[in-house]
Design a protein around this motif. Structure first.
Motif, short mmCIF file in Angstrom:
data_model
loop_
_atom_site.label_atom_id
_atom_site.label_comp_id
_atom_site.label_asym_id
_atom_site.label_seq_id
_atom_site.Cartn_x
_atom_site.Cartn_y
_atom_site.Cartn_z
N SER A 22 -7.07 1.28 1.10
CA SER A 22 -7.01 1.16 1.73
C SER A 22 -6.18 1.88 2.46
O SER A 22 -5.99 2.27 3.91
N GLY A 23 -5.13 2.51 1.67
CA GLY A 23 -3.70 3.06 2.26
C GLY A 23 -4.42 4.80 2.17
O GLY A 23 -4.17 5.74 3.18
N THR A 83 0.83 -1.41 -0.02
CA THR A 83 -0.11 0.51 0.30
C THR A 83 1.18 1.27 0.00
O THR A 83 0.78 2.12 -0.90
N GLN A 141 -6.07 -2.05 -2.00
CA GLN A 141 -5.28 -1.54 -1.89
C GLN A 141 -4.74 0.34 -1.62
O GLN A 141 -4.54 0.95 -0.68
#
Lengths: 287, 351
Positions: free
Chosen positions: A278-279, A207, A275
């Motif tokens: 989520s980052g 990420t 990812q």
């Protein structure tokens, strides 16, 4: 983030008119978000007269002329190579030193760690142009201007504050007991870090790596001032085509260049959508 | 972790930041206080022309023993800052007589204010500050509202569509900023698709790139297009954390949809609204690429772009340093709440 699947969804109780309105609104948003890319790609394969025709056409004769001119004629492949070198260099160095620092910052409780994080936060907020006069002046005087190493090192440093903050939040989620167990089993700190912690850190590293990649790949401000001629990255090379509004063929090569730069990014989103999301939410939702 | 181990781990990163962020920052302060130029002497040469000869004075760089041009460095104190701020122009603008309006009538207070405002923003720095603030003030509420609406909308559609929606939304956010701005610009050129459509719809031919108002409008549009996905994704993630019990309780208590949003969802998401606002304020303050692509500083400029131009076009490190430092002053104001929040949060973590 996780939510039991039987949670009542707002859709269950939505009146029809609101449902229709929502669908229309979301369709408009998707079109607004994606249409510029769609259209840019479409016209990049056309002659200027078809690309900017009145009225606009959906179907027009195909040509790859602009790509050929750009990549071979204007040697855009060289810029692609430069971008690759810079991006890979920044990614590898940034993650390596960032991981070491972030791990220590997640496990050390002293005042120095706290102040380092705070200073990093201030650095993170600095507009990049603030440091540019110094870079340009100093690296010119030192004779290190227009070199891969210089740009890589600069981008790594600028990237560090963000990288250590983000990686640290991932390291904080890994239980301390894990390192302690390794230490008790006779590992040194560095062994514990490499053999025990890193293997469970991959999601966090990927990420963070994505965002480091984007920073290096997307940078225009610093790259355009630190590199010249054959050392230019793709993004800064685009500036040559940017204001060519009265030279139709030059303009179209710019369009082809923009599409070429965008293509890897689209692939990136396709593969790493989860990812990226989520980052983005890492800093926010976890606080 | 013992202190020495900590130091060993942190060292490479800390050195990188020290050498390439802290030191250059000090360097910028130093540069801003000086001026430098290549020493030149005027040399008289006789030029032969078809109608006789003529003596010309040409500047020629003075060379030292090694054959390099001699650079003169000169202490400038606050003069670079004064040049950037245009203090002389400001003083003159302040003194100017504006009591008579264009038609010979006495000017109203509002007209006098407008005239003064125009004179002040004619100084590049203040013009850039004006548009930077305008851009921030206009985009911030719009992206918050739009991002929240999209998050609510996406949260209520069927699961299969969410992937497509998020994919499309990520594109403007992650694309190279220069490319993103260009992709929009190419829709609004004089013969481009949207300009033609607008003409066909009866809005008349709009030359978007020819006037300051439409250029500003497009820059703001690009800003919204690029920043909305971030707000949407953060708030959408936040929506997943609203406890279903609270929402159900509100429904059982008789709250309608609007009341649930107003009294349950928005308060729950408040910290996230604050977070995205802070991030966007910082991003908006350093807006750069749309300005570069759309106006090049004509009609709409930003502080970061102005500084960049001083560096790239004028090649004046000293003046650029002064402009950069003036820009940092603004970011400090924005940063203070964030620093205080982090200070409190992390103090707890480290205590």
């Amino acid at each position: 983030m996780s939510q039991p699947s039987d949670t009542p969804n707002l859709a269950d109780r939505m009146p029809l008119w609101l449902m229709v309105l929502t669908c229309i609104g979301l369709t408009v948003w998707v079109l607004a978000a994606a249409f510029p890319f769609f259209w840019m790609t479409l016209i990049s394969f056309r002659l200027p007269v078809d690309a900017f025709s009145v009225p606009p056409k959906l179907i027009a004769p195909f040509t790859a002329e602009h790509y050929w001119q750009l990549w071979v004629g204007d040697r855009f492949w060289l810029k692609f190579l430069n971008s690759t070198i810079i991006t890979v260099g920044v990614l590898v160095i940034s993650l390596t030193i960032g991981c070491l620092a972030a791990y220590a910052l997640a496990r050390y409780g002293g005042a120095l760690g706290f102040w380092l994080l705070l200073v990093a936060l201030i650095f993170r907020a600095l507009p990049h142009v603030t440091l540019l006069p110094s870079y340009k002046f100093a690296f010119f005087e030192l004779g290190l201007w227009n070199r891969y190493e210089t740009l890589i090192v600069i981008l790594v440093a600028i990237n560090q504050p963000f990288t250590i903050w983000m990686l640290r939040s991932f390291f904080m989620n890994i239980p301390k007991e894990l390192d302690e167990a390794a230490l008790v089993d006779g590992c040194s700190r560095i062994q514990a870090f490499v053999k025990v912690i890193l293997p469970v850190m991959w999601p966090g590293i990927i990420t963070t790596g994505l965002f480091s990649f984007l920073l290096a790949y997307n940078d225009f401000l610093i790259s355009s001032q630190m590199m010249n001629a054959d050392k230019m990255t793709m993004t800064s090379a685009l500036s040559a085509y940017m204001n060519a509004d009265d030279d139709a063929f030059k303009l179209m090569q710019g369009v082809a260049g923009a599409v070429s730069i965008t293509a890897p990014l689209v692939v990136l989103v396709l593969f790493f959508q989860k990812q990226l999301v989520s980052g983005l939410t890492q800093g926010a939702v976890k606080g | 972790m013992p202190f020495r181990t900590f130091l060993g781990f942190v060292l490479p990163s800390a050195v990188a930041m020290l050498m390439l962020i802290a030191l250059p920052l000090a360097g910028v302060v130093y540069l801003s206080l000086w001026n430098s130029y290549t020493k030149t002497n005027f040399v008289e040469t006789t030029v032969r022309t078809p109608v006789g000869t003529r003596v010309e004075r040409r500047p020629v760089a003075e060379l030292d023993a090694a054959g390099n041009p001699v650079i003169v460095r000169e202490w400038y104190g606050s003069r670079n800052f004064e040049t950037v701020l245009g203090t002389a122009n400001l003083a003159e603008a302040w003194e100017r007589d504006r009591t008579v309006a264009a038609g010979g009538q006495p000017a109203s207070a509002w007209q006098r204010f407008r005239a003064l405002f125009r004179d002040v923003t004619n100084v590049k720095f203040w013009g850039a500050l004006e548009f930077t603030l305008l851009y921030t003030a206009v985009t911030t509420p719009i992206i918050l509202a739009l991002g929240f609406l999209i998050a609510l909308g996406v949260n209520s559609v069927v699961r299969e569509l969410k992937g497509v929606l998020i994919f499309a939304s990520l594109l403007p956010f992650i694309v190279t900023p220069v490319v993103g701005s260009l992709s929009i610009k190419w829709l609004f050129l004089d013969n481009a698709i949207i300009t033609v459509w607008l003409e066909q719809l009866g809005f008349g031919k709009i030359y978007f790139m020819q006037n300051a108002f439409t250029t500003r409008l497009l820059i703001i549009l690009v800003g919204i297009w690029k920043a909305t996905p971030f707000v949407f994704i953060v708030l959408y993630a936040g929506l997943q954390t609203v406890p279903s019990e609270t929402r159900e309780a509100a429904i059982i208590d008789g709250a309608n949809r609007w009341q649930t949003i107003r009294y349950v969802i928005i308060p729950h998401l408040m910290p996230l609204f604050v977070f995205v606002t802070l991030i966007h304020l910082m991003d908006a303050y350093r807006v750069f690429e749309p300005i570069l692509v759309f106006s090049g500083g004509q009609g709409a400029d930003s502080l970061q772009h102005l500084t960049y131009k001083i560096l790239s076009d004028e090649q004046n490190f000293h003046k650029a340093s002064a402009a950069a430092l003036l820009m940092v002053l603004g970011i400090l104001v924005l940063l203070i709440p964030l620093i205080i929040k982090t200070y409190k949060d992390q103090r707890r973590a480290f205590a």
